[in-house]
Design an enzyme around this catalytic site. Structure first.
Site, mmCIF file in Angstrom:
data_model
loop_
_atom_site.group_PDB
_atom_site.id
_atom_site.type_symbol
_atom_site.label_atom_id
_atom_site.label_comp_id
_atom_site.label_asym_id
_atom_site.label_seq_id
_atom_site.Cartn_x
_atom_site.Cartn_y
_atom_site.Cartn_z
ATOM 1 N N LYS A 62 -77.724 58.891 -65.579
ATOM 2 C CA LYS A 62 -77.717 57.500 -65.951
ATOM 3 C C LYS A 62 -77.402 56.613 -64.896
ATOM 4 O O LYS A 62 -76.573 56.691 -64.115
ATOM 5 C CB LYS A 62 -76.785 57.483 -67.120
ATOM 6 C CG LYS A 62 -76.639 56.145 -67.981
ATOM 7 C CD LYS A 62 -75.532 56.170 -68.996
ATOM 8 C CE LYS A 62 -75.545 55.027 -70.131
ATOM 9 N NZ LYS A 62 -74.422 55.351 -71.146
ATOM 10 N N SER A 131 -76.554 53.804 -75.443
ATOM 11 C CA SER A 131 -77.029 53.448 -74.045
ATOM 12 C C SER A 131 -77.507 54.222 -73.012
ATOM 13 O O SER A 131 -78.001 53.869 -72.202
ATOM 14 C CB SER A 131 -75.837 52.576 -73.441
ATOM 15 O OG SER A 131 -74.625 53.604 -73.031
ATOM 16 N N SER A 155 -72.895 56.516 -77.230
ATOM 17 C CA SER A 155 -73.794 56.432 -76.445
ATOM 18 C C SER A 155 -74.432 57.869 -76.009
ATOM 19 O O SER A 155 -75.517 57.782 -74.966
ATOM 20 C CB SER A 155 -73.548 55.500 -75.208
ATOM 21 O OG SER A 155 -73.540 54.097 -75.545
#
Lengths: 413, 413
Positions: A62, A131, A155
């Site tokens: 990420k 996210s 997330s």
């Protein structure tokens, strides 16, 4: 999907080499990512044959994890092309164990709610959630066997549920956050994605050098708490059925199912999440709020301004509520082994305008308990539905093992 | 020294302007720093007249706090010239409140033990202590009225004591660490320096927008715990006398002095500090250990390699000991208001080869209690000796107020 266990077993048995496994990931990314948009950037394959417990595992990372050799933009145009000084702790550790950072995966802006462009591999007309959008999608699309995410609200577990992959949020502070963007230091938790619960447990076992790989569980002695929260009315009918069916399957195998009515301090903890998060985010991101306000999304500016207006007294009161929620959940585990709850309100919403709601996740982020998304169930439109197992604080191996067991017995949810 | 309170009072009364106060600091730095070496880099004066609760306050910022407009090298040649993406949370907050970052102050390598070149303004043949060497020295030399430091072992209270300034380490997580180099996330604590306890309290009150400025204390109801630790034999005779005299003065003013024998869990907590710190540092700094090992000091490599060899089980056992030490110290405050202890084994050691020992600080860093160094006492060679007040967790205002009261009644220690 690519399985961590299959890859490592194949390498151990000499059926493939680490480098061949990485090449397979590299080809899968080249083939699939144009339609999905999971990666911001893809790395060059390393020279030679990787060594170590994660050799052969390609990782999606990420883009809030710092990487010294790849740009790290935190999902914001403000930091386009930014090159951090150091690898994040987990990135350095993964590399030391022989893993290959295949690329940086798409995150929403600063890991908050403003959506990015990644599509859900199960149905590209739907959001993958957020996210950790790119990490969940990269695993779901079979591009990488494992990926790093993070959870401050919902997330990790939410995008795992939406994309139909396993997601694991460890006990708070089990895995280091050093070198990850800080949004809320009391809530930010690293998280991990893989095809199955067994895969994600094996991956993190090898990453952290901790005994986390799944063990056999004795179904007859298992006690599941079926968690009935104040917000259950916000669940879709399909989601409700998926949870009930998982409980039925567990019961059929001999496990006990205990109905748990949400204790008041836990409902109050969920309500305190926003004040904690926004107050801390308004400090952690004060520089961007003051220096780059016009390049932030309206939803983020609103959260940060709310946080700036939150008084220290209100923040301290929210911390007290969080503390009480942690005490209340610890007490629940006197009578049960794990909790069972929905991973999200339902399947992934249509469109990319929203990443969906973290409402069914933020309580567990606040309490810091380990959470695992079990993939497998689907709704009428064949979109994935996730059932979540929440374990006792610090009992991550038990939580993963029970989740893997349930994923197996409920595989035809 | 420059007093935060005097500067803010003079500005409020129209006797000076914020800009004039900053110019005075700028001139003091230009005059004094060649002999002391407190600053790595000095900033340009801002244009115009600063506004806000900290307007007129020039700050020394330890070079482990990220600054977007000034290089941040973490005390390591590896990061010479490094420019972070964002200001650290406390830097952004200080600027928002009108404070001026006068420059980056010298830190030891990654805030650990390998000494830097800064000299002690009380006697340039002695160390200023570390790791917040430049911040303590910059305040002591009258260059700035306030400075940021950090403490993982004894890096605020010890240099404050050696340099004869007030130092304040808040309750763990009262002030955000975001944007500071992480060495050990369970121990790293921001800290603050100013000329007097009253000054440091007023500064942090205005910085954080929390009620921390000192209040009057009722001496007759005060109960001091005179902390007798297992390592007291390592204290110098002068240091021992300074603590006893502080206790005598407090008693003479009507306060109660209670002898506290160190509880076993607290001695065990002190012993667990190293395992916690090194395990976490070996993760936080894994990238530099693996990629830049030849540019690290031997003492740091040894600590990081020790941390890498520490098993997760040994680390978890150390965390359990820390938890028990926190419970044990909380219980002590049933009978007392604050603890009193030495800030260091004695005065600053001669030479720059060592920054001295954090042995008398690391227990309080591990328990997370607020600590204040009271300056004023000196040894036979006129070097400063520091007495430390340790408060109840979360009772920072009380801790600062009692420390300021004691500094006042014991001013002729």
């Amino acid at each position: 999907m690519l399985s961590v266990k299959t890859i490592l077993d194949d390498i151990a048995a000499g059926r493939t080499t680490p480098r061949e496994a990485l090449v397979a990931s590299r080809i899968a990314i080249a083939g699939a990512d144009a339609a999905i948009g999971a990666f911001n950037i893809v790395a060059e394959l390393p020279d030679g044959e990787p060594q170590g417990p994660l050799a052969g595992i390609a990782l999606g990372v990420k883009d809030i994890y710092d990487t010294a050799d790849l740009p790290t933009a935190y999902g914001s145009p403000i930091f386009a092309g930014h090159r951090p000084a150091m690898d994040a702790a987990l990135v350095a550790l993964a590399r030391e164990q022989g893993g290959w950072v295949a690329g940086k995966t798409v995150t929403t802006e600063f890991a908050f709610l403003s959506p990015a462009h990644t599509r859900n591999p199960r149905n590209v007309a739907h959001t993958p959630g957020g996210s950790s959008s790119g990490s969940a999608a990269a695993v779901a699309a079979g591009m990488v066997p494992a990926a790093f995410g993070s959870q401050t609200g919902g997330s990790v577990i939410r995008p795992a549920a939406y994309c139909g992959v396993a997601g694991y949020k460890p006990s708070f502070r089990l895995a280091p956050t050093t070198g990850m963007l800080t949004f809320s230091w009391g809530l930010d938790t690293p998280g991990f994605f893989a095809a199955s619960v067994e895969d994600v447990a094996l991956f993190v076992d090898r990453l952290l050098g901790r005994p986390l790989a799944i063990e056999a569980v004795d179904a007859k002695s298992l006690r599941f708490g079926l968690y009935r929260s104040r917000i259950d009315a916000d669940m879709s009918a399909d989601m409700r059925r998926a949870v009930e069916r998982a409980a039925e399957r567990a019961e059929r195998e001999g496990a006990a199912i205990v109905e748990i009515a949400e204790p008041d301090p836990m409902a109050e903890g969920r309500d305190a999440h926003g004040a904690l998060q926004n107050f801390e985010a308004a400090l952690a991101l004060r520089h961007v709020l003051n220096a780059h306000r016009d390049r932030l999304s309206p939803i983020l500016v609103e959260a940060l301004e709310t946080g700036r207006r939150t008084t220290p007294e209100a923040y301290d009161a929210a911390r007290t509520k969080a503390h009480r929620a942690r005490k209340a959940i610890a007490k629940l585990f006197d009578d049960i082994d794990v909790l069972m709850a929905p991973s999200a309100p339902g399947a992934a919403p249509a469109g990319l305008a929203s990443t969906g709601s973290p409402a069914f996740n933020k309580l567990w982020t606040l309490t810091g308990n380990p959470c695992v998304n079990i993939p497998g169930a689907t709704d009428a439109a064949a979109l994935p539905l996730g059932v979540q197992i929440i374990g006792r604080f610090g009992r991550d191996r038990q939580t993963l093992s029970v989740a893997a067991w349930l994923a197996n017995v409920a595989s035809s949810l």
